[in-house]
Design a protein around this motif. Sequence first.
Motif, PDB file in Angstrom:
ATOM      1  N   ASP A   1      -5.361  -7.303   4.976  1.00 36.54           N
ATOM      2  CA  ASP A   1      -5.328  -5.854   4.768  1.00 36.54           C
ATOM      3  C   ASP A   1      -5.891  -5.489   3.396  1.00 36.54           C
ATOM      4  O   ASP A   1      -6.562  -4.478   3.238  1.00 36.54           O
ATOM      5  CB  ASP A   1      -3.894  -5.324   4.877  1.00 36.54           C
ATOM      6  N   LEU A   2      -5.621  -6.333   2.411  1.00 32.88           N
ATOM      7  CA  LEU A   2      -6.110  -6.081   1.051  1.00 32.88           C
ATOM      8  C   LEU A   2      -7.634  -6.117   1.007  1.00 32.88           C
ATOM      9  O   LEU A   2      -8.259  -5.294   0.352  1.00 32.88           O
ATOM     10  CB  LEU A   2      -5.532  -7.104   0.084  1.00 32.88           C
TER      11      LEU A   2
ATOM     12  N   LYS B   1      -4.314   6.639  -1.042  1.00 35.96           N
ATOM     13  CA  LYS B   1      -3.662   5.355  -0.800  1.00 35.96           C
ATOM     14  C   LYS B   1      -4.012   4.429  -1.952  1.00 35.96           C
ATOM     15  O   LYS B   1      -5.164   4.343  -2.357  1.00 35.96           O
ATOM     16  CB  LYS B   1      -4.128   4.756   0.521  1.00 35.96           C
TER      17      LYS B   1
ATOM     18  N   GLU C   1       0.888  -1.155   0.000  1.00 34.93           N
ATOM     19  CA  GLU C   1       0.000   0.000   0.000  1.00 34.93           C
ATOM     20  C   GLU C   1       0.926   1.205   0.000  1.00 34.93           C
ATOM     21  O   GLU C   1       1.843   1.290   0.807  1.00 34.93           O
ATOM     22  CB  GLU C   1      -0.878  -0.006   1.248  1.00 34.93           C
TER      23      GLU C   1
ATOM     24  N   PHE D   1      -8.945  -2.884   2.413  1.00 36.85           N
ATOM     25  CA  PHE D   1      -8.735  -1.808   1.460  1.00 36.85           C
ATOM     26  C   PHE D   1      -9.757  -1.889   0.331  1.00 36.85           C
ATOM     27  O   PHE D   1     -10.304  -0.874  -0.096  1.00 36.85           O
ATOM     28  CB  PHE D   1      -7.311  -1.878   0.902  1.00 36.85           C
TER      29      PHE D   1
ATOM     30  N   ILE E   1      -2.828   0.533  -4.139  1.00 36.83           N
ATOM     31  CA  ILE E   1      -2.230  -0.790  -4.032  1.00 36.83           C
ATOM     32  C   ILE E   1      -1.291  -0.994  -5.210  1.00 36.83           C
ATOM     33  O   ILE E   1      -1.604  -0.612  -6.345  1.00 36.83           O
ATOM     34  CB  ILE E   1      -3.318  -1.889  -4.042  1.00 36.83           C
TER      35      ILE E   1
ATOM     36  N   ARG F   1       4.098   0.552   2.507  1.00 40.39           N
ATOM     37  CA  ARG F   1       3.817  -0.418   3.565  1.00 40.39           C
ATOM     38  C   ARG F   1       3.450  -1.750   2.916  1.00 40.39           C
ATOM     39  O   ARG F   1       2.571  -1.818   2.056  1.00 40.39           O
ATOM     40  CB  ARG F   1       2.646   0.058   4.427  1.00 40.39           C
TER      41      ARG F   1
ATOM     42  N   ILE G   1       1.676  -5.242   2.688  1.00 39.28           N
ATOM     43  CA  ILE G   1       0.387  -5.673   3.216  1.00 39.28           C
ATOM     44  C   ILE G   1       0.193  -7.162   2.998  1.00 39.28           C
ATOM     45  O   ILE G   1       0.831  -7.783   2.158  1.00 39.28           O
ATOM     46  CB  ILE G   1      -0.785  -4.902   2.560  1.00 39.28           C
ATOM     47  N   ASN G   2      -0.728  -7.732   3.807  1.00 38.93           N
ATOM     48  CA  ASN G   2      -1.093  -9.129   3.643  1.00 38.93           C
ATOM     49  C   ASN G   2      -2.497  -9.198   3.055  1.00 38.93           C
ATOM     50  O   ASN G   2      -3.136  -8.179   2.808  1.00 38.93           O
ATOM     51  CB  ASN G   2      -0.984  -9.877   4.977  1.00 38.93           C
TER      52      ASN G   2
END
Length: 105
Positions: free
Chosen positions: A78-79, A31, A10, A82, A33, A72, A74-75
């Motif tokens: 978290d995705l 923000k 991210e 988002f 991806i 950052r 992310i796993n």
Amino acid sequence: MIKEDLRLVEYTVTEKSKSKKTKKTTSKTKKKIGLFHAWGTTTNGKGKEQFFGLVEDTQTGKLLEVSYKNLRFINEADLEIFAETEELTEEETSTEVENTEAVSE
């Protein structure tokens, strides 16, 4: 390098836009991806070395140099969070467009 091997990140970017009426420039942070490719360094105008990550934007495919401060890893959990946030934002935007069209008719 295979895309499946790249890690999700991210990252934060600042987008500038200019108003047509007032001709003022406004900045908005977003923000996004992306896929992390590599770390790198560059030297700024004052000779100071800056650390960045090379990130591929998942929507546009563009490669960007992103400061390590705005990056950052992310796993998958978290995705999902988002993605839910993005869906809400898109729904709000489409509702605003519908309201604008209804008012103009």
